[in-house]
Design a protein around this motif. Structure first.
Motif, mmCIF file in Angstrom:
data_model
loop_
_atom_site.group_PDB
_atom_site.id
_atom_site.type_symbol
_atom_site.label_atom_id
_atom_site.label_comp_id
_atom_site.label_asym_id
_atom_site.label_seq_id
_atom_site.Cartn_x
_atom_site.Cartn_y
_atom_site.Cartn_z
ATOM 1 N N UNK A 131 0.836 -1.203 0.000
ATOM 2 C CA UNK A 131 0.000 0.000 0.000
ATOM 3 C C UNK A 131 0.870 1.252 0.000
ATOM 4 N N UNK A 132 1.937 1.251 0.775
ATOM 5 C CA UNK A 132 2.855 2.391 0.799
ATOM 6 C C UNK A 132 3.494 2.603 -0.569
ATOM 7 N N UNK A 133 3.845 1.508 -1.235
ATOM 8 C CA UNK A 133 4.434 1.624 -2.568
ATOM 9 C C UNK A 133 3.434 2.228 -3.548
ATOM 10 N N UNK A 134 2.168 1.810 -3.441
ATOM 11 C CA UNK A 134 1.126 2.400 -4.297
ATOM 12 C C UNK A 134 0.992 3.892 -4.018
ATOM 13 N N UNK A 135 1.046 4.275 -2.767
ATOM 14 C CA UNK A 135 0.934 5.703 -2.423
ATOM 15 C C UNK A 135 2.096 6.498 -3.001
ATOM 16 N N UNK A 136 3.306 5.976 -2.893
ATOM 17 C CA UNK A 136 4.466 6.647 -3.480
ATOM 18 C C UNK A 136 4.369 6.684 -5.001
ATOM 19 N N UNK A 183 1.985 1.367 7.372
ATOM 20 C CA UNK A 183 1.964 2.071 6.092
ATOM 21 C C UNK A 183 2.791 3.342 6.183
ATOM 22 N N UNK A 184 2.610 4.112 7.252
ATOM 23 C CA UNK A 184 3.356 5.371 7.412
ATOM 24 C C UNK A 184 4.848 5.095 7.493
ATOM 25 N N UNK A 185 5.229 4.069 8.235
ATOM 26 C CA UNK A 185 6.656 3.749 8.377
ATOM 27 C C UNK A 185 7.278 3.410 7.024
ATOM 28 N N UNK A 186 6.601 2.533 6.269
ATOM 29 C CA UNK A 186 7.148 2.136 4.961
ATOM 30 C C UNK A 186 7.134 3.314 3.981
ATOM 31 N N UNK A 187 6.087 4.104 3.999
ATOM 32 C CA UNK A 187 5.994 5.237 3.087
ATOM 33 C C UNK A 187 7.078 6.269 3.400
ATOM 34 N N UNK A 221 9.949 5.651 4.685
ATOM 35 C CA UNK A 221 11.219 5.091 4.209
ATOM 36 C C UNK A 221 11.340 5.212 2.693
ATOM 37 N N UNK A 222 10.260 4.922 1.970
ATOM 38 C CA UNK A 222 10.297 5.019 0.509
ATOM 39 C C UNK A 222 10.582 6.448 0.052
ATOM 40 N N UNK A 223 9.983 7.419 0.744
ATOM 41 C CA UNK A 223 10.141 8.809 0.330
ATOM 42 C C UNK A 223 11.484 9.401 0.750
ATOM 43 N N UNK A 224 11.990 8.958 1.894
ATOM 44 C CA UNK A 224 13.218 9.573 2.417
ATOM 45 C C UNK A 224 14.474 8.776 2.077
ATOM 46 N N UNK A 225 14.373 7.462 2.044
ATOM 47 C CA UNK A 225 15.552 6.618 1.820
ATOM 48 C C UNK A 225 15.572 5.971 0.441
ATOM 49 N N UNK A 226 14.407 5.874 -0.197
ATOM 50 C CA UNK A 226 14.328 5.245 -1.507
ATOM 51 C C UNK A 226 13.906 3.786 -1.412
ATOM 52 N N UNK A 227 13.504 3.248 -2.564
ATOM 53 C CA UNK A 227 12.948 1.903 -2.572
ATOM 54 C C UNK A 227 14.006 0.842 -2.286
ATOM 55 N N UNK A 228 15.228 1.033 -2.758
ATOM 56 C CA UNK A 228 16.262 0.010 -2.560
ATOM 57 C C UNK A 228 16.572 -0.181 -1.080
ATOM 58 N N UNK A 229 16.795 0.911 -0.388
ATOM 59 C CA UNK A 229 17.093 0.813 1.047
ATOM 60 C C UNK A 229 15.899 0.270 1.816
ATOM 61 N N UNK A 230 14.704 0.660 1.401
ATOM 62 C CA UNK A 230 13.492 0.178 2.061
ATOM 63 C C UNK A 230 13.356 -1.330 1.910
ATOM 64 N N UNK A 231 13.576 -1.826 0.711
ATOM 65 C CA UNK A 231 13.472 -3.266 0.480
ATOM 66 C C UNK A 231 14.540 -4.029 1.247
ATOM 67 N N UNK A 232 15.746 -3.524 1.234
ATOM 68 C CA UNK A 232 16.846 -4.204 1.938
ATOM 69 C C UNK A 232 16.540 -4.300 3.435
ATOM 70 N N UNK A 233 16.035 -3.219 3.999
ATOM 71 C CA UNK A 233 15.711 -3.234 5.428
ATOM 72 C C UNK A 233 14.521 -4.153 5.713
#
Length: 505
Positions: free
Chosen positions: A417-422, A483-487, A489-501
């Protein structure tokens, strides 16, 4: 059927696929094993995209090859005349490409006897739908074609196209309007009803089709609505075959393999599955003799497919677009994404799938992994990302709601859901952009832009869209926090770092 038509090919000189060239095709190429001139149409299909030609068209071609002569298909495009323009000069023949281990297996399909378009043939289409020999109307118009509210499955009575059709009901442009007008005309002429079979990826697709058609009819004429409710069958079905959009590369492959040009071939994976509720008062093709499952209850099959396949497809799509990954096969070569969808299956989805006859659901998900990894099927992630407002509910939010109701933490759906929002931001802020294709795109992208500065505000604004998010999901504190936590991370750190974590947690 028409005589041979010359069509432009890659070199502009090759003859066009047609009845007259079938006998001269290479011996290894499968082709209609029956006399198409002896076949009468018994089906009208609405929504003439690649999927129906790679699925319904092939099953029905097999039925005709087994000796049936009254179940040919008339295809109708509700969007544009482009496919008609491609297929009519080919006597409505087209090539199915199955790619296995780098080898193209080509088959010419002949089950479509005619191709029409409502854009300029509406009266002719309605006349065909009123023929007594047409006993089944099948549908693939995607979720948005039903003009329904995804949260309720009911007709969206405020939809501009629905309002327009109710104002001019004898000249319909929507699916519900077209089906109702055809039924009205058949009834007035004393012609027995046809069966309406949805083949779209909707939970209880027959129920949704019944609701939107019956309600449209009620709004037009309450007596007609009551008659449809009592006399028209709307069986449910589950369809499964990955069928990417056709590219020029596929046209070139057909030209090389057949020696003739095909303006609009279809490429698909070898796998196919079809479960159909056996409710056809006016008769049907013997699809069960060629691999389909006819059953009293489709729900387990469709739940398994919508959640296990389509749910993970959507998850892969949004994360992949953010990561710049173009296809599902490429996503499956990523170091993290396969782990994400395995966890999605194991933690959030499999437990919500009811028992499916003769099916091991866990084994089904492992088979899906293998299908996703097929490099011959270039299923574009941006294509899968379309219409998220219609798809998130049955694919991801309904299983999430069930897990929440059972007292379990939802582990992976919040990331999807966070990825869809981003994704709704239509860019990564670093130069990469994309376009959101969705019937609610204007509203959703406006909300995303207005709240882009804060993950919490963005999540809350979108979770408040009740047409998409059920209250039991949007109002769950743990789900919202995730959702807020993942979103963030996606917005501030990017998808690669988010997935790795995420996979390391």
């Amino acid at each position: 059927m028409s005589d041979l038509s010359q069509g432009s090919a890659a070199d502009g000189t090759a003859p066009r696929l047609s009845e007259r060239v079938l006998a001269g095709l290479p011996a290894a190429v499968a082709r209609p094993a029956y006399d198409r001139r002896a076949v009468a149409a018994g089906i009208v299909h609405l929504g003439l995209g690649a999927f129906c030609r790679g699925h319904l068209g092939v099953y029905t071609d097999d039925v005709l090859a087994a000796g049936a002569t009254d179940w040919g298909i008339v295809g109708v495009d509700l969007m544009s005349p482009d496919i008609r323009a491609a297929l009519k000069p080919q006597d409505c023949l087209y090539t199915l490409i199955n790619r296995v281990d780098g080898v193209d297996r080509l088959r010419v399909v002949g089950s479509f006897l005619d191709v029409m378009a409502t854009s300029d043939q509406l009266e002719e289409v309605l006349a065909v739908m009123c023929r007594p020999e047409i006993r089944v109307v099948t549908i693939t118009v995607t979720e948005k074609g039903y003009c329904h509210d995804p949260a309720t499955g009911r007709l969206n009575e405020a939809h501009p196209a629905v309002i327009a059709d109710l104002a001019a009901p004898e000249a319909p442009k929507t699916l519900p309007g077209l089906v109702v007008e055809a039924i009205r005309r058949r009834r007035a002429a004393g012609v027995k009803p046809f069966t309406v079979l949805s083949c779209d990826n909707l939970a209880q697709n027959g129920v949704v089709a019944s609701r939107v058609v019956t309600r449209f009819a009620e709004l037009r004429d309450p007596e007609l609505g009551a008659w449809i409710a009592g006399n028209i069958a709307f069986p449910c079905s589950m369809v499964d075959r990955i069928t990417p959009a056709t590219r020029d590369a596929e046209r070139a492959a057909v030209l090389k393999g057949l020696g003739v040009a095909d303006a609009w071939p279809v490429v698909s994976e070898p796998f196919r599955q079809w479960a159909i509720e056996d409710n056809f008062p006016s008769g049907r093709p013997a699809w069960e003799t060629v691999g389909a499952t006819l059953t009293d209850v489709v729900v387990p099959f469709e739940t398994m497919k919508l959640r296990c396949l389509n749910g993970t497809h959507s998850t892969l799509a949004y994360l992949s677009v953010l990561a710049g990954i173009e296809t599902v096969a490429d996503a499956m070569a990523d170091p993290h994404l396969p782990q994400v969808i395995r966890k999605l299956w194991d933690e959030d989805i499999i437990a919500t799938v009811p028992p499916v006859p003769d099916t091991d659901v866990v084994a089904y998900t492992h088979a899906l992994e293998a299908r996703y990894r097929n490099p011959e099927i270039r299923h574009l992630t941006i294509q899968i990302s379309s219409d998220g407002s219609q798809k998130l509910g049955p694919r991801l939010l309904e299983p999430a709601a069930e897990r929440i109701a059972a007292g379990h933490e939802v582990k992976v759906v919040p990331l999807a859901v966070a990825a869809w929002m981003a994704f709704l931001l239509e860019g990564d802020g670093k130069g990469r952009t994309w376009k959101v294709a969705d019937p609610m795109a204007d509203r959703l992208t406006s909300l995303a832009r207005a709240n882009a500065g804060s993950a919490e505000q963005l999540a809350d604004a979108l979770l408040a869209v009740s047409e998409i998010f059920p209250a039991e999901v949007a109002g769950n504190a743990a789900f919202r926090a995730a959702v807020v936590e993942h979103l963030d991370s996606l917005l501030s750190r990017g998808v690669r770092a988010t997935l790795a974590a995420f996979v390391a947690a």
